[in-house]
Design a protein around this motif. Structure first.
Motif, PDB file in Angstrom:
ATOM      1  N   SER A 146       0.846  -1.190   0.000  1.00  0.00           N
ATOM      2  CA  SER A 146       0.000   0.000   0.000  1.00  0.00           C
ATOM      3  C   SER A 146       0.880   1.238   0.000  1.00  0.00           C
ATOM      4  N   HIS A 151       0.130  -2.124   4.523  1.00  0.00           N
ATOM      5  CA  HIS A 151      -0.604  -3.308   4.083  1.00  0.00           C
ATOM      6  C   HIS A 151       0.017  -3.880   2.816  1.00  0.00           C
ATOM      7  N   LEU A 153      -1.009  -6.401  -0.580  1.00  0.00           N
ATOM      8  CA  LEU A 153      -1.953  -7.190  -1.375  1.00  0.00           C
ATOM      9  C   LEU A 153      -1.265  -8.485  -1.801  1.00  0.00           C
ATOM     10  N   ILE A 172      -5.770  -8.908   1.767  1.00  0.00           N
ATOM     11  CA  ILE A 172      -5.008  -7.755   2.253  1.00  0.00           C
ATOM     12  C   ILE A 172      -4.436  -8.118   3.612  1.00  0.00           C
ATOM     13  N   TRP A 192      -3.023   0.445  -5.652  1.00  0.00           N
ATOM     14  CA  TRP A 192      -3.432   1.080  -4.412  1.00  0.00           C
ATOM     15  C   TRP A 192      -3.668   2.581  -4.602  1.00  0.00           C
ATOM     16  N   THR A 193      -4.643   3.097  -3.867  1.00  0.00           N
ATOM     17  CA  THR A 193      -4.822   4.525  -3.674  1.00  0.00           C
ATOM     18  C   THR A 193      -4.711   4.788  -2.179  1.00  0.00           C
ATOM     19  N   SER A 194      -4.775   6.047  -1.783  1.00  0.00           N
ATOM     20  CA  SER A 194      -4.704   6.348  -0.352  1.00  0.00           C
ATOM     21  C   SER A 194      -5.923   5.817   0.392  1.00  0.00           C
ATOM     22  N   GLY A 196      -7.479   2.889  -0.445  1.00  0.00           N
ATOM     23  CA  GLY A 196      -7.500   1.433  -0.423  1.00  0.00           C
ATOM     24  C   GLY A 196      -7.105   0.829  -1.756  1.00  0.00           C
ATOM     25  N   LEU A 197      -7.394  -0.439  -1.911  1.00  0.00           N
ATOM     26  CA  LEU A 197      -7.014  -1.203  -3.095  1.00  0.00           C
ATOM     27  C   LEU A 197      -8.062  -1.049  -4.189  1.00  0.00           C
ATOM     28  N   VAL A 219     -12.956   0.520  -5.058  1.00  0.00           N
ATOM     29  CA  VAL A 219     -11.870   0.748  -4.102  1.00  0.00           C
ATOM     30  C   VAL A 219     -12.255   0.067  -2.797  1.00  0.00           C
ATOM     31  N   SER A 221     -11.260  -0.718   1.156  1.00  0.00           N
ATOM     32  CA  SER A 221     -10.453  -0.265   2.290  1.00  0.00           C
ATOM     33  C   SER A 221      -9.629  -1.436   2.813  1.00  0.00           C
ATOM     34  N   PRO A 222      -8.572  -1.157   3.583  1.00  0.00           N
ATOM     35  CA  PRO A 222      -7.781  -2.253   4.157  1.00  0.00           C
ATOM     36  C   PRO A 222      -8.603  -3.216   5.022  1.00  0.00           C
TER      37      PRO A 222
END
Length: 354
Positions: A146, A151, A153, A172, A192-194, A196-197, A219, A221-222
């Motif tokens: 991430s 995190h 993936l 994750i 990834w973005t800020s 989440g995936l 998207v 979240s973790p």
């Protein structure tokens, strides 16, 4: 190493032998193809400690330049260079964006691990494989850190009874606690973005004139919860790479011409509207074209893989405001150009700015 690589090696040997013997009907003396001896890259007994972040890692070439030998080799910003113990350079490797950690499948026990390249500490994750992986060349998903490095993936793969590749549902892993979150079937992992995936699922559509397909992006979240959704036409979704904020995607625009496929620039798409915002023309050296957007470097630049007049590979950071391109110092001469595996798969980028 997976059985796919063994099968490919056998096929390569058969093709090479047939070429040496000659066309049907001729009877030249039979000659046997002898593999050249591998030149292993010396690796320290334990993981080295690097005083500066890792710029890139590469799969070192054997004497014949075709296969990789030994572990991945790390190259730091300070000029340090060393093998990464526990890895096979024919397997997948990921470096964190800040160049301080590496994630890989440990060859000894098929366990995913994360190595701290500053301290030399290696942490095993609660994720293992059984029977290896088919490898990135055949569609396996490499581990992905991430953006904040908290995190990872991981998406395992296997071959079914018909030897078809099956990508299992992504997971994750929280690198602090070791907790694993399993996602549902989500299609293709994008990045990834800020928040989440990001994943993508393509489908045929009749609602967008001129487009045979569309792609739905999600998207996660973790914690495995949906944090956002948007849709793009198929032509803007292919190889789209999300910005850190997730507000923009970047993809390479191409046009088929009588002389081949021409690159038209980097298309930036607003994910809130699903429409192109603008196209950036990279100011690359003459004869060189952008082939793929690998990732973003902040919100104002992207890292691209480029090819030259003789298909030689290089890497550039492109400023999205001006189009100016800065070539990364990646020495491709040492990288293995493996059979059926492009040389670019033998390079993993770490920190791209000092």
């Amino acid at each position: 190493m997976s059985r796919w690589w063994s099968a490919l090696a056998a096929a390569a040997l058969a093709v090479a032998t047939a070429w040496v013997i000659g066309p049907a009907g001729e009877q030249p003396p039979v000659q046997f193809v002898r593999p050249e001896p591998a030149r292993a890259v010396a690796a320290p007994a334990g993981l080295g400690r690097y005083a500066s972040p890792i710029r890139y890692a590469y799969a070192p070439a054997c004497d014949n330049g075709s296969d990789s030998c030994g572990p991945w080799v790390l190259v730091s910003w300070g000029g340090e260079r060393g093998g990464l113990p526990g890895t096979d350079a024919q397997g997948s490797l990921s470096l964190s964006p800040d160049g301080t950690r590496a994630a890989y499948l440990r060859t000894s026990d098929e366990t995913y691990v994360v190595a701290d390249l500053r301290t030399g500490a290696v942490k095993a994750l609660p994720v293992r494989l059984k029977g290896g992986t088919v490898g990135e060349m055949f569609g396996a998903q490499v581990p992905l850190f991430s953006l904040d490095g908290r995190h990872l993936l991981i998406q395992r793969d296997h071959l079914d009874e018909d030897d078809e590749i099956v990508l299992e549902n992504p997971m994750i892993v929280d690198l602090g606690t070791g907790a694993v979150r399993h996602l549902p079937a989500v299609g293709q992992v994008v990045g990834w973005t800020s928040a989440g995936l990001m994943t993508m699922t393509s489908r045929r559509t009749d609602s967008l004139p001129g487009h045979a397909t569309s792609a739905a992006f999600t998207v996660w979240s973790p914690k495995g919860e949906v944090a956002g959704r948007f849709t793009l036409p198929g032509n803007l979704a292919a190889s789209a790479m999300p910005s850190p904020s997730g507000r923009t995607t970047a993809t390479i625009a191409r046009e088929v011409t009588p002389d081949g496929v021409a690159g038209l620039g980097i298309v930036l798409t607003d994910t809130s509207t699903g429409r192109p915002a603008r196209t950036v023309a990279p100011r690359l050296p003459a004869g060189r074209q952008a082939q793929a957007v690998l990732r973003w470097d902040g919100e104002d630049a992207v890292v691209v893989r480029t090819s030259g007049p003789r298909d030689e590979t290089a890497y550039h950071v492109v400023d999205l405001a001006t189009g100016a391109a800065r070539q990364l110092d990646v020495r491709m001469s040492d990288v293995a150009d493996q059979f059926l595996r492009p040389a670019e798969l033998g390079v993993v980028l770490g920190k791209v700015r000092q």
